[in-house]
Design a protein around this motif. Structure first.
Motif, PDB file in Angstrom:
ATOM      1  N   UNK A   1       6.441  30.059  46.265  1.00  0.00           N
ATOM      2  CA  UNK A   1       4.998  30.224  46.432  1.00  0.00           C
ATOM      3  C   UNK A   1       4.228  29.322  45.481  1.00  0.00           C
ATOM      4  N   UNK A   2       4.751  29.157  44.260  1.00  0.00           N
ATOM      5  CA  UNK A   2       4.025  28.315  43.310  1.00  0.00           C
ATOM      6  C   UNK A   2       3.958  26.873  43.813  1.00  0.00           C
ATOM      7  N   UNK A   3       5.023  26.405  44.426  1.00  0.00           N
ATOM      8  CA  UNK A   3       5.015  25.044  44.977  1.00  0.00           C
ATOM      9  C   UNK A   3       4.043  24.941  46.150  1.00  0.00           C
ATOM     10  N   UNK A   4       4.018  25.973  47.003  1.00  0.00           N
ATOM     11  CA  UNK A   4       3.092  25.954  48.140  1.00  0.00           C
ATOM     12  C   UNK A   4       1.644  25.956  47.660  1.00  0.00           C
ATOM     13  N   UNK A   5       1.344  26.711  46.605  1.00  0.00           N
ATOM     14  CA  UNK A   5      -0.024  26.793  46.099  1.00  0.00           C
ATOM     15  C   UNK A   5      -0.455  25.447  45.524  1.00  0.00           C
ATOM     16  N   UNK A   6       0.410  24.839  44.715  1.00  0.00           N
ATOM     17  CA  UNK A   6       0.077  23.536  44.128  1.00  0.00           C
ATOM     18  C   UNK A   6      -0.139  22.496  45.228  1.00  0.00           C
TER      19      UNK A   6
ATOM     20  N   UNK B   1      -7.972  19.090  47.684  1.00  0.00           N
ATOM     21  CA  UNK B   1      -8.578  18.099  46.803  1.00  0.00           C
ATOM     22  C   UNK B   1     -10.085  18.280  46.681  1.00  0.00           C
ATOM     23  N   UNK B   2     -10.527  19.492  46.374  1.00  0.00           N
ATOM     24  CA  UNK B   2     -11.949  19.769  46.198  1.00  0.00           C
ATOM     25  C   UNK B   2     -12.315  19.552  44.742  1.00  0.00           C
TER      26      UNK B   2
ATOM     27  N   UNK C   1      -5.038  30.059  51.127  1.00  0.00           N
ATOM     28  CA  UNK C   1      -4.263  30.842  52.088  1.00  0.00           C
ATOM     29  C   UNK C   1      -4.268  30.182  53.466  1.00  0.00           C
ATOM     30  N   UNK C   2      -5.441  29.720  53.933  1.00  0.00           N
ATOM     31  CA  UNK C   2      -5.517  29.079  55.247  1.00  0.00           C
ATOM     32  C   UNK C   2      -4.700  27.792  55.285  1.00  0.00           C
ATOM     33  N   UNK C   3      -4.721  27.042  54.177  1.00  0.00           N
ATOM     34  CA  UNK C   3      -3.951  25.799  54.124  1.00  0.00           C
ATOM     35  C   UNK C   3      -2.447  26.082  54.190  1.00  0.00           C
ATOM     36  N   UNK C   4      -1.997  27.123  53.467  1.00  0.00           N
ATOM     37  CA  UNK C   4      -0.570  27.482  53.482  1.00  0.00           C
ATOM     38  C   UNK C   4      -0.176  27.971  54.869  1.00  0.00           C
TER      39      UNK C   4
ATOM     40  N   UNK D   1      -7.949  25.514  40.203  1.00  0.00           N
ATOM     41  CA  UNK D   1      -7.698  24.087  40.122  1.00  0.00           C
ATOM     42  C   UNK D   1      -6.624  23.825  39.082  1.00  0.00           C
ATOM     43  N   UNK D   2      -6.031  22.649  39.185  1.00  0.00           N
ATOM     44  CA  UNK D   2      -5.029  22.261  38.205  1.00  0.00           C
ATOM     45  C   UNK D   2      -5.727  21.947  36.893  1.00  0.00           C
ATOM     46  N   UNK D   3      -5.102  22.302  35.754  1.00  0.00           N
ATOM     47  CA  UNK D   3      -5.775  22.052  34.477  1.00  0.00           C
ATOM     48  C   UNK D   3      -5.866  20.557  34.179  1.00  0.00           C
TER      49      UNK D   3
END
Length: 187
Positions: free
Chosen positions: A23-28, A35-36, A46-49, A85-87
Protein backbone atom coordinates in the motif's frame (compact mmCIF):
# COMPACT_ATOMS: atom_id res chain seq x y z
CA UNK A 1 -20.04 -42.45 -0.32
CA UNK A 2 -20.19 -40.71 3.07
CA UNK A 3 -16.68 -41.94 3.88
CA UNK A 4 -15.25 -40.34 0.77
CA UNK A 5 -16.49 -36.89 1.81
CA UNK A 6 -15.19 -37.19 5.37
CA UNK A 7 -11.69 -38.26 4.28
CA UNK A 8 -11.25 -35.46 1.76
CA UNK A 9 -12.19 -32.05 3.19
CA UNK A 10 -13.55 -29.58 0.64
CA UNK A 11 -10.81 -27.44 -0.80
CA UNK A 12 -11.32 -23.72 -1.35
CA UNK A 13 -11.55 -22.56 -4.94
CA UNK A 14 -8.14 -21.62 -6.33
CA UNK A 15 -7.52 -17.87 -6.30
CA UNK A 16 -5.17 -16.15 -8.64
CA UNK A 17 -2.30 -14.45 -6.83
CA UNK A 18 -2.91 -10.73 -6.74
CA UNK A 19 -0.15 -8.65 -8.30
CA UNK A 20 -0.82 -5.76 -5.90
CA UNK A 21 2.25 -3.99 -4.52
CA UNK A 22 2.45 -2.76 -0.94
CA UNK A 23 0.00 0.00 0.00
CA UNK A 24 2.82 2.40 0.77
CA UNK A 25 4.20 1.94 -2.75
CA UNK A 26 0.74 2.44 -4.28
CA UNK A 27 0.23 5.65 -2.27
CA UNK A 28 3.59 7.12 -3.27
CA UNK A 29 2.96 6.23 -6.92
CA UNK A 30 -0.52 7.83 -6.81
CA UNK A 31 0.87 11.06 -5.32
CA UNK A 32 3.59 11.18 -7.97
CA UNK A 33 1.07 10.58 -10.81
CA UNK A 34 -1.35 13.23 -9.48
CA UNK A 35 1.56 15.70 -9.08
CA UNK A 36 -0.52 18.45 -7.47
CA UNK A 37 1.28 21.51 -6.11
CA UNK A 38 -0.54 21.55 -2.78
CA UNK A 39 -0.59 17.77 -2.36
CA UNK A 40 -3.36 15.23 -2.90
CA UNK A 41 -6.25 14.49 -0.61
CA UNK A 42 -7.31 11.02 0.48
CA UNK A 43 -10.19 10.68 -2.01
CA UNK A 44 -7.99 11.65 -4.97
CA UNK A 45 -5.34 9.12 -3.89
CA UNK A 46 -8.03 6.45 -3.48
CA UNK A 47 -9.53 7.12 -6.94
CA UNK A 48 -6.08 7.00 -8.54
CA UNK A 49 -5.27 3.65 -6.86
CA UNK A 50 -8.68 2.22 -7.85
CA UNK A 51 -8.23 3.26 -11.47
CA UNK A 52 -4.70 1.85 -11.64
CA UNK A 53 -5.30 -1.42 -9.77
CA UNK A 54 -8.72 -2.91 -10.41
CA UNK A 55 -8.95 -5.80 -7.95
CA UNK A 56 -8.61 -4.11 -4.55
CA UNK A 57 -9.72 -5.73 -1.27
CA UNK A 58 -13.12 -4.84 0.16
CA UNK A 59 -11.47 -2.98 3.06
CA UNK A 60 -9.58 -0.66 0.70
CA UNK A 61 -10.67 2.59 2.36
CA UNK A 62 -9.74 1.34 5.83
CA UNK A 63 -6.37 0.06 4.65
CA UNK A 64 -5.69 3.31 2.81
CA UNK A 65 -6.48 5.43 5.89
CA UNK A 66 -4.31 3.20 8.09
CA UNK A 67 -1.32 3.34 5.76
CA UNK A 68 -1.65 7.10 5.21
CA UNK A 69 -1.60 7.69 8.98
CA UNK A 70 1.35 5.35 9.47
CA UNK A 71 3.32 6.98 6.64
CA UNK A 72 2.56 10.45 8.03
CA UNK A 73 3.77 9.47 11.51
CA UNK A 74 6.95 7.88 10.19
CA UNK A 75 7.75 10.97 8.10
CA UNK A 76 7.33 9.41 4.64
CA UNK A 77 4.44 11.81 3.93
CA UNK A 78 3.54 15.29 5.12
CA UNK A 79 -0.07 16.35 5.84
CA UNK A 80 -0.82 20.01 5.10
CA UNK A 81 -4.47 21.19 5.07
CA UNK A 82 -5.81 17.62 4.57
CA UNK A 83 -3.49 17.10 1.59
CA UNK A 84 -0.73 14.51 1.57
CA UNK A 85 2.57 15.23 -0.14
CA UNK A 86 6.10 13.94 -0.13
CA UNK A 87 8.35 15.84 2.29
CA UNK A 88 10.73 18.44 0.88
CA UNK A 89 14.27 17.02 0.99
CA UNK A 90 15.75 20.50 1.61
CA UNK A 91 13.45 21.29 4.56
CA UNK A 92 15.02 21.18 8.03
CA UNK A 93 13.91 18.30 10.25
CA UNK A 94 10.88 19.01 12.38
CA UNK A 95 11.76 19.83 15.97
CA UNK A 96 10.00 18.09 18.82
CA UNK A 97 8.04 19.80 21.56
CA UNK A 98 9.68 21.41 24.55
CA UNK A 99 13.14 22.70 25.19
CA UNK A 100 15.92 20.78 23.48
CA UNK A 101 18.38 19.02 25.80
CA UNK A 102 21.75 20.56 26.57
CA UNK A 103 24.66 19.19 24.57
CA UNK A 104 26.65 16.70 26.64
CA UNK A 105 30.39 17.09 26.77
CA UNK A 106 32.31 13.83 26.76
CA UNK A 107 34.23 13.06 29.95
CA UNK A 108 37.99 12.72 29.75
CA UNK A 109 39.22 9.14 30.09
CA UNK A 110 39.99 8.03 33.63
CA UNK A 111 37.51 10.38 35.34
CA UNK A 112 35.03 9.06 37.87
CA UNK A 113 31.36 9.98 37.64
CA UNK A 114 29.95 11.21 40.96
CA UNK A 115 26.56 9.88 42.05
CA UNK A 116 23.59 12.24 41.56
CA UNK A 117 22.65 14.56 44.41
CA UNK A 118 19.97 13.22 46.75
CA UNK A 119 16.56 14.80 46.68
CA UNK A 120 15.21 17.01 49.43
CA UNK A 121 16.76 19.44 51.88
CA UNK A 122 20.30 18.67 52.97
CA UNK A 123 20.84 17.90 56.67
CA UNK A 124 22.16 20.57 59.03
CA UNK A 125 25.90 20.47 59.64
CA UNK A 126 26.87 18.80 62.92
CA UNK A 127 29.33 20.23 65.38
CA UNK A 128 32.30 17.84 65.54
CA UNK A 129 33.14 18.91 69.12
CA UNK A 130 29.63 18.48 70.55
CA UNK A 131 28.97 15.45 72.78
CA UNK A 132 27.02 12.64 71.08
CA UNK A 133 23.32 13.03 71.55
CA UNK A 134 21.34 10.32 73.27
CA UNK A 135 18.18 9.04 71.60
CA UNK A 136 15.02 10.60 72.95
CA UNK A 137 13.11 8.51 75.46
CA UNK A 138 9.47 7.82 74.76
CA UNK A 139 7.11 10.04 76.65
CA UNK A 140 4.70 8.11 78.82
CA UNK A 141 1.36 7.89 77.08
CA UNK A 142 -2.04 7.95 78.72
CA UNK A 143 -2.81 4.46 77.43
CA UNK A 144 -5.21 5.69 74.81
CA UNK A 145 -4.29 5.47 71.12
CA UNK A 146 -4.04 8.64 69.06
CA UNK A 147 -6.91 9.92 66.95
CA UNK A 148 -10.64 9.62 67.07
CA UNK A 149 -11.97 6.51 68.76
CA UNK A 150 -13.82 4.02 66.55
CA UNK A 151 -17.61 4.02 66.41
CA UNK A 152 -19.18 1.53 68.77
CA UNK A 153 -22.15 -0.64 67.88
CA UNK A 154 -25.53 0.25 69.41
CA UNK A 155 -26.30 -1.66 72.56
CA UNK A 156 -30.12 -1.49 72.42
CA UNK A 157 -31.42 -4.37 70.32
CA UNK A 158 -33.85 -2.81 67.80
CA UNK A 159 -35.48 -5.08 65.27
CA UNK A 160 -35.72 -4.30 61.58
CA UNK A 161 -39.36 -3.23 62.00
CA UNK A 162 -38.38 -0.21 64.10
CA UNK A 163 -40.10 -1.52 67.25
CA UNK A 164 -38.03 -1.58 70.42
CA UNK A 165 -37.96 -4.68 72.56
CA UNK A 166 -39.96 -2.84 75.23
CA UNK A 167 -43.08 -2.95 73.02
CA UNK A 168 -43.79 0.68 72.09
CA UNK A 169 -42.72 2.06 68.79
CA UNK A 170 -41.09 5.43 68.66
CA UNK A 171 -42.23 7.83 65.99
CA UNK A 172 -40.04 10.14 64.05
CA UNK A 173 -38.93 13.46 65.41
CA UNK A 174 -39.12 15.01 68.85
CA UNK A 175 -41.62 13.41 71.24
CA UNK A 176 -44.54 15.58 72.41
CA UNK A 177 -44.33 17.44 75.72
CA UNK A 178 -45.79 15.48 78.62
CA UNK A 179 -48.59 17.41 80.39
CA UNK A 180 -48.69 17.08 84.17
CA UNK A 181 -51.76 15.37 85.61
CA UNK A 182 -54.21 17.82 87.24
CA UNK A 183 -55.33 16.78 90.71
CA UNK A 184 -59.07 16.34 91.03
CA UNK A 185 -60.64 18.97 93.26
CA UNK A 186 -62.78 17.30 95.90
CA UNK A 187 -66.07 18.82 96.99
Amino acid sequence: MATENSNNPPQPPPQSPSPLPQYSEMIIAAIEVLNEANGSNKSAISKQIESTYGNLPSAHTTLLAHHLNRMRQSGELVLIKNNYMKPDPNAPPKRGRGRPPKPKTPLPPGSVVSPPRPRGRPPKPRDPFAPPSTPKAKTPSSGRPRGRPPKKAKTSPILNTGVAVGGESRGRGRPPKVKPAVAAVGC
